[in-house]
Design a protein around this motif. Sequence first.
Motif, PDB file in Angstrom:
ATOM      1  N   GLU A  50      32.364 -76.736 -39.499  1.00 18.68           N
ATOM      2  CA  GLU A  50      32.279 -78.015 -38.513  1.00 18.68           C
ATOM      3  C   GLU A  50      30.823 -78.677 -37.813  1.00 18.68           C
ATOM      4  OE1 GLU A  50      34.479 -79.355 -34.573  1.00 18.68           O
ATOM      5  OE2 GLU A  50      34.696 -76.904 -35.155  1.00 18.68           O
ATOM      6  N   ASN A  51      30.541 -79.851 -38.570  1.00 21.86           N
ATOM      7  CA  ASN A  51      29.578 -80.097 -37.701  1.00 21.86           C
ATOM      8  C   ASN A  51      29.939 -81.361 -36.323  1.00 21.86           C
ATOM      9  OD1 ASN A  51      27.718 -82.204 -36.775  1.00 21.86           O
ATOM     10  ND2 ASN A  51      26.791 -82.163 -39.344  1.00 21.86           N
ATOM     11  N   THR A  52      29.543 -80.267 -35.156  1.00 22.78           N
ATOM     12  CA  THR A  52      30.413 -81.357 -34.066  1.00 22.78           C
ATOM     13  C   THR A  52      29.160 -82.622 -34.114  1.00 22.78           C
ATOM     14  OG1 THR A  52      28.960 -80.516 -32.492  1.00 22.78           O
ATOM     15  CG2 THR A  52      30.377 -79.460 -33.458  1.00 22.78           C
ATOM     16  N   MET A  53      28.514 -83.164 -34.543  1.00 27.17           N
ATOM     17  CA  MET A  53      28.242 -84.255 -34.048  1.00 27.17           C
ATOM     18  C   MET A  53      28.682 -85.417 -35.113  1.00 27.17           C
ATOM     19  SD  MET A  53      26.116 -86.472 -32.281  1.00 27.17           S
ATOM     20  CE  MET A  53      24.570 -85.518 -32.388  1.00 27.17           C
ATOM     21  N   VAL A  54      29.519 -85.083 -36.055  1.00 23.23           N
ATOM     22  CA  VAL A  54      29.861 -86.350 -36.505  1.00 23.23           C
ATOM     23  C   VAL A  54      31.659 -85.274 -36.606  1.00 23.23           C
ATOM     24  CG1 VAL A  54      27.797 -87.293 -38.035  1.00 23.23           C
ATOM     25  CG2 VAL A  54      29.642 -85.155 -38.709  1.00 23.23           C
ATOM     26  N   LYS A  79       8.661-100.921 -13.478  1.00 21.62           N
ATOM     27  CA  LYS A  79       8.730-100.371 -15.587  1.00 21.62           C
ATOM     28  C   LYS A  79       8.646-100.125 -15.701  1.00 21.62           C
ATOM     29  CE  LYS A  79      11.193-105.837 -15.657  1.00 21.62           C
ATOM     30  NZ  LYS A  79      11.004-105.915 -16.206  1.00 21.62           N
ATOM     31  N   LYS A  80       9.706 -99.312 -16.242  1.00 20.42           N
ATOM     32  CA  LYS A  80       9.390 -97.994 -17.769  1.00 20.42           C
ATOM     33  C   LYS A  80       9.902 -98.474 -18.849  1.00 20.42           C
ATOM     34  CE  LYS A  80       7.901 -93.830 -18.275  1.00 20.42           C
ATOM     35  NZ  LYS A  80       7.595 -92.479 -17.829  1.00 20.42           N
ATOM     36  N   LEU A  81       9.875 -98.266 -20.236  1.00 20.87           N
ATOM     37  CA  LEU A  81      10.709 -98.512 -21.140  1.00 20.87           C
ATOM     38  C   LEU A  81      11.679 -97.094 -21.200  1.00 20.87           C
ATOM     39  CD1 LEU A  81      11.255 -99.853 -23.936  1.00 20.87           C
ATOM     40  CD2 LEU A  81       9.202 -98.529 -25.012  1.00 20.87           C
ATOM     41  N   VAL A  82      13.078 -98.232 -21.287  1.00 21.84           N
ATOM     42  CA  VAL A  82      14.122 -96.712 -21.217  1.00 21.84           C
ATOM     43  C   VAL A  82      15.083 -96.397 -22.569  1.00 21.84           C
ATOM     44  CG1 VAL A  82      16.101 -95.970 -20.830  1.00 21.84           C
ATOM     45  CG2 VAL A  82      14.225 -96.506 -19.250  1.00 21.84           C
ATOM     46  N   LEU A  83      14.708 -95.643 -23.150  1.00 17.42           N
ATOM     47  CA  LEU A  83      15.607 -95.572 -24.200  1.00 17.42           C
ATOM     48  C   LEU A  83      17.298 -94.871 -24.259  1.00 17.42           C
ATOM     49  CD1 LEU A  83      12.676 -94.479 -27.843  1.00 17.42           C
ATOM     50  CD2 LEU A  83      13.625 -97.714 -27.085  1.00 17.42           C
ATOM     51  N   TYR A  84      18.102 -95.691 -24.448  1.00 14.29           N
ATOM     52  CA  TYR A  84      19.362 -95.810 -24.470  1.00 14.29           C
ATOM     53  C   TYR A  84      19.842 -95.111 -25.383  1.00 14.29           C
ATOM     54  CZ  TYR A  84      24.776 -95.900 -22.292  1.00 14.29           C
ATOM     55  OH  TYR A  84      25.589 -94.691 -22.509  1.00 14.29           O
ATOM     56  N   VAL A  85      20.520 -94.050 -25.974  1.00 13.18           N
ATOM     57  CA  VAL A  85      20.768 -93.646 -26.670  1.00 13.18           C
ATOM     58  C   VAL A  85      22.835 -93.265 -26.737  1.00 13.18           C
ATOM     59  CG1 VAL A  85      21.166 -91.868 -29.452  1.00 13.18           C
ATOM     60  CG2 VAL A  85      18.640 -92.457 -27.682  1.00 13.18           C
ATOM     61  N   ASN A  86      23.955 -93.911 -27.718  1.00 13.61           N
ATOM     62  CA  ASN A  86      24.922 -93.500 -27.859  1.00 13.61           C
ATOM     63  C   ASN A  86      25.210 -93.359 -29.192  1.00 13.61           C
ATOM     64  OD1 ASN A  86      27.708 -93.132 -25.944  1.00 13.61           O
ATOM     65  ND2 ASN A  86      27.944 -95.503 -26.916  1.00 13.61           N
ATOM     66  N   PRO A  87      24.875 -91.509 -29.143  1.00  9.12           N
ATOM     67  CA  PRO A  87      25.798 -91.778 -30.782  1.00  9.12           C
ATOM     68  C   PRO A  87      27.445 -91.539 -30.468  1.00  9.12           C
ATOM     69  CG  PRO A  87      24.839 -90.183 -29.265  1.00  9.12           C
ATOM     70  CD  PRO A  87      24.451 -91.117 -28.865  1.00  9.12           C
ATOM     71  N   GLU A  88      27.700 -91.955 -31.503  1.00  9.72           N
ATOM     72  CA  GLU A  88      30.038 -91.609 -31.536  1.00  9.72           C
ATOM     73  C   GLU A  88      29.961 -91.300 -32.803  1.00  9.72           C
ATOM     74  OE1 GLU A  88      31.846 -95.401 -29.282  1.00  9.72           O
ATOM     75  OE2 GLU A  88      29.826 -96.311 -29.113  1.00  9.72           O
ATOM     76  N   LYS A  89      30.989 -90.951 -32.826  1.00  9.27           N
ATOM     77  CA  LYS A  89      31.682 -90.133 -33.651  1.00  9.27           C
ATOM     78  C   LYS A  89      31.053 -91.569 -35.458  1.00  9.27           C
ATOM     79  CE  LYS A  89      33.213 -86.365 -32.606  1.00  9.27           C
ATOM     80  NZ  LYS A  89      33.305 -85.124 -32.642  1.00  9.27           N
ATOM     81  N   GLU A  90      31.253 -92.480 -35.733  1.00 10.24           N
ATOM     82  CA  GLU A  90      31.131 -92.829 -35.869  1.00 10.24           C
ATOM     83  C   GLU A  90      29.567 -94.054 -36.536  1.00 10.24           C
ATOM     84  OE1 GLU A  90      31.923 -97.388 -38.880  1.00 10.24           O
ATOM     85  OE2 GLU A  90      33.026 -96.395 -36.937  1.00 10.24           O
ATOM     86  N   GLY A  91      28.837 -93.647 -36.945  1.00  4.51           N
ATOM     87  CA  GLY A  91      27.277 -93.760 -37.456  1.00  4.51           C
ATOM     88  C   GLY A  91      26.656 -92.790 -36.558  1.00  4.51           C
ATOM     89  N   ALA A  92      26.507 -91.356 -36.019  1.00  2.77           N
ATOM     90  CA  ALA A  92      26.507 -90.476 -34.822  1.00  2.77           C
ATOM     91  C   ALA A  92      24.800 -90.050 -35.791  1.00  2.77           C
ATOM     92  CB  ALA A  92      26.675 -89.414 -35.281  1.00  2.77           C
ATOM     93  N   ASP A  93      24.782 -89.961 -37.306  1.00  2.00           N
ATOM     94  CA  ASP A  93      23.563 -89.545 -37.477  1.00  2.00           C
ATOM     95  C   ASP A  93      22.634 -91.097 -38.058  1.00  2.00           C
ATOM     96  OD1 ASP A  93      22.600 -87.544 -39.878  1.00  2.00           O
ATOM     97  OD2 ASP A  93      22.433 -89.064 -41.118  1.00  2.00           O
ATOM     98  N   GLU A  94      22.758 -91.622 -37.866  1.00  2.00           N
ATOM     99  CA  GLU A  94      21.970 -92.727 -38.359  1.00  2.00           C
ATOM    100  C   GLU A  94      21.139 -93.496 -37.259  1.00  2.00           C
ATOM    101  OE1 GLU A  94      25.106 -92.891 -39.507  1.00  2.00           O
ATOM    102  OE2 GLU A  94      25.193 -93.761 -42.223  1.00  2.00           O
ATOM    103  N   THR A  95      22.340 -93.231 -35.768  1.00  2.00           N
ATOM    104  CA  THR A  95      21.510 -93.130 -34.230  1.00  2.00           C
ATOM    105  C   THR A  95      20.570 -92.550 -34.036  1.00  2.00           C
ATOM    106  OG1 THR A  95      23.754 -94.548 -33.808  1.00  2.00           O
ATOM    107  CG2 THR A  95      22.722 -93.122 -32.116  1.00  2.00           C
TER     108      THR A  95
END
Length: 357
Positions: free
Chosen positions: A99-103, A238-254
């Motif tokens: 099982e790959n839990t990410m995708v 101000k500071k740069l924030v990279l907000y990551v939202n990996p969902e089941k679809e496209g998680a790998d590419e995100t």
Amino acid sequence: MWQKLYHTANWIGYIAFIAIWTLAYLFYREYVLLLVLAILIVMGVMGIICEYCVQKKIRFRCSFEKGTVEKETTFFMEIGLDNPTILVSRNATLTLQMENTMVGEKWEREIVMPVHPGKEYVVRTECSANSCGILKARILKCEFTDCLGLITWKRNVDCGGSVLVMPHLISPEITESLFSSASRNEEDSDSQVKGEERHESGTVREYAAGDDLRDIHWKISAKQEDFFVKEYLDHTSKKLVLYVNPEKEGADETIELFFGMGDKLLQNGTAFTAAFDGVETYTKKEVDSASDLLAVISEIMYTEISTGKAGSTEDIQEHFKNASIVYIGCEALLPEEYKGMQAVAYHKKAVAICLKV
């Protein structure tokens, strides 16, 4: 050698069995019933012993040779089976669940391995993962046969291991506006005056190791009979924030897009804050080096994937006040309010959107 020996013993046993029945029929017909009864008793006792050994004595081990691997590479998993009894000595069939839990991918495979009496037998099997994430392997069940090949037993097993599968490091095309915004933020940060007055937010929280003792709210601490400290508003630049939202679809590419953008920013000399959905609220991590970036990616993949859509821009901007925010997620799952905003980078299904500069 052991397998050949037991196969030979099995054939001898079959021949002896036929010979005994033939002799019994020719010379001792009156004792045939007693002989059948004795055989059934012996088989029953052997079956009970084998059942006990299969369920209680045989031990399993399942682990990966490495703790971290890269996706689309070959790595190995070890499966060990320790059999202390001579009665169960034929090949065993194991059902393995991957099982790959990410995708959210699951698949099963069967492995046939020898069962040697009195020692552990280990099988190394090749594995690979097409997507980054946490790859889990678990032995679901195993099927055994006694040494004579007459009786088969099944056993449910719950034994497994996991490995962290890291994404490829890509080099996405990033618009210059992101680098110029980050540079302005760095200049503003350098111009901050040390010792700037802090403003209380009006809220308190429980004392944690490392908090300044001068921030303890003594009145509330006395009432609650525990230490509480004052919280302050964040008036930093101000500071740069990279907000990551990996969902089941496209998680790998995100994840890969975040990895590539973070690496480019660090090469440009720009530190940033990585943010993602935690168990209850947003999690923030400062990224100042490549090791920080790898640690954040690992933590993201060990965090349960969000099943909902991204939060509203107001919610994200409220949580990350005084920051330039770049949202990274699956382009197909973007909320309507995100569409039409400036995209700073793309990678297959993933896109990076500038929410606030």
